[in-house]
Each structure stands twice: as C-alpha cells, then as structure tokens.
Design a protein around this motif. Structure first.
Motif, short mmCIF file in Angstrom:
data_model
loop_
_atom_site.label_atom_id
_atom_site.label_comp_id
_atom_site.label_asym_id
_atom_site.label_seq_id
_atom_site.Cartn_x
_atom_site.Cartn_y
_atom_site.Cartn_z
N ALA A 92 13.27 7.50 -2.67
CA ALA A 92 11.89 7.63 -3.13
C ALA A 92 10.90 7.47 -1.97
N PHE A 93 11.19 6.53 -1.07
CA PHE A 93 10.31 6.33 0.09
C PHE A 93 10.16 7.63 0.89
N ALA A 94 11.29 8.24 1.22
CA ALA A 94 11.26 9.46 2.04
C ALA A 94 10.57 10.61 1.31
N PRO A 99 4.49 14.30 3.06
CA PRO A 99 3.23 14.85 3.58
C PRO A 99 2.79 14.17 4.88
N LEU A 100 3.04 12.86 4.99
CA LEU A 100 2.65 12.14 6.20
C LEU A 100 3.56 12.51 7.37
N GLU A 101 4.86 12.66 7.09
CA GLU A 101 5.79 13.06 8.14
C GLU A 101 5.46 14.44 8.68
N ASP A 108 4.37 3.31 11.51
CA ASP A 108 3.77 2.16 10.84
C ASP A 108 2.76 2.61 9.78
N ALA A 109 2.00 3.67 10.10
CA ALA A 109 1.02 4.18 9.15
C ALA A 109 1.71 4.82 7.95
N VAL A 110 2.85 5.48 8.21
CA VAL A 110 3.62 6.06 7.11
C VAL A 110 4.07 4.97 6.15
N ARG A 111 4.67 3.91 6.71
CA ARG A 111 5.16 2.82 5.86
C ARG A 111 4.03 2.17 5.08
N ALA A 112 2.92 1.92 5.74
CA ALA A 112 1.78 1.28 5.06
C ALA A 112 1.26 2.17 3.94
N GLY A 113 1.15 3.47 4.20
CA GLY A 113 0.63 4.38 3.18
C GLY A 113 1.55 4.50 1.98
N VAL A 114 2.85 4.63 2.24
CA VAL A 114 3.81 4.77 1.15
C VAL A 114 3.85 3.50 0.31
N GLU A 115 3.93 2.34 0.96
CA GLU A 115 4.03 1.09 0.22
C GLU A 115 2.77 0.81 -0.59
N SER A 116 1.61 1.19 -0.05
CA SER A 116 0.35 0.97 -0.76
C SER A 116 0.28 1.78 -2.06
N VAL A 117 0.58 3.07 -1.98
CA VAL A 117 0.49 3.90 -3.18
C VAL A 117 1.61 3.57 -4.16
N ALA A 118 2.78 3.16 -3.64
CA ALA A 118 3.89 2.78 -4.51
C ALA A 118 3.55 1.53 -5.32
N LEU A 120 0.53 0.62 -6.23
CA LEU A 120 -0.46 1.02 -7.24
C LEU A 120 0.21 1.67 -8.44
N LEU A 121 1.29 2.43 -8.21
CA LEU A 121 1.97 3.14 -9.28
C LEU A 121 3.18 2.38 -9.83
N LYS A 122 3.35 1.14 -9.34
CA LYS A 122 4.41 0.24 -9.85
C LYS A 122 5.82 0.81 -9.65
N ILE A 123 6.04 1.39 -8.47
CA ILE A 123 7.39 1.87 -8.13
C ILE A 123 7.84 1.32 -6.78
N ASP A 124 7.17 0.28 -6.29
CA ASP A 124 7.53 -0.27 -4.99
C ASP A 124 8.94 -0.88 -4.99
N HIS A 125 9.47 -1.24 -6.17
CA HIS A 125 10.79 -1.84 -6.25
C HIS A 125 11.93 -0.81 -6.25
N VAL A 126 11.60 0.49 -6.29
CA VAL A 126 12.65 1.52 -6.32
C VAL A 126 12.54 2.47 -5.13
N LEU A 127 11.86 2.06 -4.08
CA LEU A 127 11.65 2.95 -2.94
C LEU A 127 12.95 3.32 -2.23
N THR A 128 13.97 2.49 -2.35
CA THR A 128 15.24 2.80 -1.68
C THR A 128 16.19 3.61 -2.57
N HIS A 129 15.76 3.94 -3.78
CA HIS A 129 16.62 4.67 -4.72
C HIS A 129 16.43 6.18 -4.56
N ARG A 130 17.52 6.91 -4.69
CA ARG A 130 17.43 8.37 -4.72
C ARG A 130 17.06 8.84 -6.13
#
Length: 372
Positions: A92-94, A99-101, A108-118, A120-130
């Motif tokens: 999910a992270f990738a 768009p940022l890549e 660092d900006a990619v990680r910060a941007g992804v984690e921030s929006v994740a 907000l949308l309550k999916i930060d706990h599944v970022l490592t899941h396909r």
C-alpha cells in the motif's frame, strides 16, 4: 488550485452516445458532485477529464489551458478510480507513493507525505500490505490516498467511499470536506448516494440520459428540482407524487386531496387547469386534529420507526398512498383514521406530460441540459 471547464463534450461508443453536448465550469477549490443513476456517464466524464479517454467533440480546459491532445500525465489531474487500479506487486505504501516517486521527490518527503495521508484515511496500519491482503474498503482508501498525496490542482474521485463500511463512510463524509479543502484542489466527486452528494458538494450536477439535467447547490436541487426524475432521486423516504389538476375560483387556487380542498399559493397560477403531478415531501406533511381547516383525511396503514425518524404509510380516501415522516419521539397516530396538514408553500408542481417542474410564477421550465 485550478479552474476546470467543459465545452460541448460529446462521447460515443459505436452507436451509443454516452455524453451529448455536456458543458460545465468548476471554480477554483470548488467541490462539484456528479450525481445520477448507474449508466449516466459519470465515470466516462471523469476519464475524459483525466485524459484516459478522448472526447469525440468539445474541449476540456484546465486553468485556462486547452487539454486537447495533452497526455494524461501532463494534465495535473489526480484520480481515484472506481475499480481501485492498484499495482498488485506493490504494498500500500508503494502504491500511494507512485505520484511522488514519478516526480523524483526526496525519500524523506515521500515517507512523510504517504504517512500523513494514510493517517487521515485510517490506513496507516496496513501500509506494508499488498492489495490482496486488503479489504475492499482499505483498497478504496489506498486509491484515494494515492490521488491525494501529490496535491494535484484537479482531483477526480470516482465513488471513493462505495466499498467503505457504514461507520467509516459516515465519518469520512464529515472529514473529507476538510481534507479536500486542506489540499486546495478543485474536485469533481462522483457518487450514487444522494446523502453523500448533499453532504460533500458545494454544487451538484445531476446527470441523466447523455447529459446534465440540473446544476445547483444541494438546497436548490432538493427544494427546486428541475423535473420528476430529479425529485425522485433525492429524499428518504421518497417524495409523494399525486396526480392533480389545480383550479381557481373566487377564493384562490386549490387542488382536491382525499376529497378535501387544499389551498395553493397564488404563485401556482401557471399550473391552473393543467394535468399536473403534485410533489409532497414526507417531512412537510404533519398530523393535525380533526376539524383543522384544510386537513386531509387519511387511513393509517403502517408505521416504521427508523432511529431518528418515524415513517408512516397512509392512504387517502381515493386509495392513493402517502408517506409521512416525523422526528422520532414526536407523537402521532399509528392506526385508524387521521388527518394531515399540507404545507402549501412546499408543494412542488410538475407538468404530467413532460415531467418538468412548473416554476412558480412562470411557465414550465424547458427540458435542456444545464450549464454552469
């Protein structure tokens, strides 16, 4: 932010014209909701704006620049597709980060941007899941996060809450307007849920067969629908529709309901003598005591409590069904004979032949595609 204009857009698939002469304008930072039944062309219109499809005629202008011949990646448009369109080999992270890549954003900006929006949308706990390990709701929010993360000036959201569970859907209805405002994007949001359209849209464009039937604020669409087809789409329970023929005498304009004279405002003059359909919103009808002037006699058929409201099914003396909605806990009859007061000022009148609303104080509104 950016402005978006569509000029006389036409799109056909073989002999099927999906969009015919569609024009509209969306202001900087505005949320415009495209609302309508399945097959009305909402998703096709988004794909044309994004550059995934080409129009057969017409122009798409973003921030003053004609997008004819401009490839999708150069339009400055972010889109969350209805079918997710996630890369199955990426977590999910990738997926969110693509768009940022593509812009070669620092790691660092990619990680910060992804984690921030994740978050907000309550999916930060599944970022490592396909994607195969995500629920449909999580996939939908991952696609939404990917569209949001790059802060595009124009954002196209194709029913992004469709697969989200009821609780989260309600929460997102409250949070999305703030989230979108923070991103500063001009947004076109597609949904088939009228409550979502009313909650999220600065304006709503109601789509019908091959085009836009009406554009207006949520209040305008609900209180002044252009036709019967639109009136039926908004409201729960649905609007009551009764065949009438308004008359005028020395006392004023009126119709007969259940053998009772119901007065109408003088502005209803254009409907006099015509075969019409009167639209009565269930929440504008009220139970009153017998003997109240203008009270319409009905028989209670059934009553259904629906948490915040109670819906009553009644029948007129002529056998016509009427739905009445009142706040939960409000007293009202649950069986036998009862009487209804009609709020004359809230009656909507439609021409029976064309289905178009008869505008108070003027002729029936002509059937045409709306522009804005």
């Amino acid at each position: 932010m950016a402005t978006l204009e569509l000029h006389s857009i036409v799109k056909r698939f073989k002999d099927n014209t999906v969009l015919d002469d569609v024009s509209l304008a969306v202001d900087d930072g505005e949320i415009l909701v495209l609302f309508g039944p399945s097959g009305a062309g909402k998703t096709v219109l988004l794909r044309l704006i994004a550059g995934v499809l080409d129009a057969d005629a017409g122009r798409i202008v973003i921030d003053g620049e004609d997008m004819t011949g401009v490839d999708a990646e150069f339009r400055g448009v972010g889109m969350a597709f209805q079918n997710f369109a996630l890369f199955p080999h990426m977590d999910a992270f990738a997926n969110i980060a693509t768009p940022l890549e593509a812009r070669k954003t620092p790691r660092d900006a990619v990680r910060a941007g992804v984690e921030s929006v994740a978050r907000l949308l309550k999916i930060d706990h599944v970022l490592t899941h396909r994607p195969r390990a995500l629920s449909n709701g999580q996939k939908q929010r991952t696609a939404l996060a990917r569209a949001l993360v790059g802060s595009p000036p124009v954002l196209l959201l194709d029913d992004p809450l469709r697969n989200v569970d009821a609780k989260l859907r309600f929460e997102m209805r409250l949070e999305l307007p703030r989230l979108l405002a923070d991103r500063g994007a001009t947004v076109i949001y597609v949904t088939q849920d009228y409550k979502e359209a009313m909650a999220l849209g600065d304006r709503i464009a109601v789509m019908g067969q091959a085009g836009i039937r009406q554009i207006g604020t949520p209040e305008e669409i609900y209180l002044q629908p252009a036709g019967l087809d639109i009136a039926r789409l908004f409201g729960d329970p649905t609007i009551n529709l009764l065949d009438v023929r308004p008359s005028r005498d020395g006392q004023g304009i009126h119709v007969a309901l259940s053998g009772t004279r119901v007065e109408l405002p003088a502005a209803m003059e254009p409907s006099v003598g015509r075969a019409c359909v009167a639209g009565l919103r269930p929440e504008t009808l009220h139970f009153v005591k017998a003997g109240t002037k203008g009270a319409v006699p009905v028989t209670i058929e059934a009553e259904t409590p629906l948490n915040e409201k109670t819906v009553t099914l009644a029948r007129t003396r002529g056998g016509r069904e009427i739905l009445v909605s009142r706040p939960a806990g409000t007293p009202g009859p649950d069986h036998g004979e009862a009487f209804l007061a009609v709020d004359a000022g809230s009656v909507l009148m439609f021409d029976k032949a064309s289905g178009e609303r008869i505008a108070a104080g003027g002729p029936a509104a002509p059937r045409k595609r709306a522009t804005a």
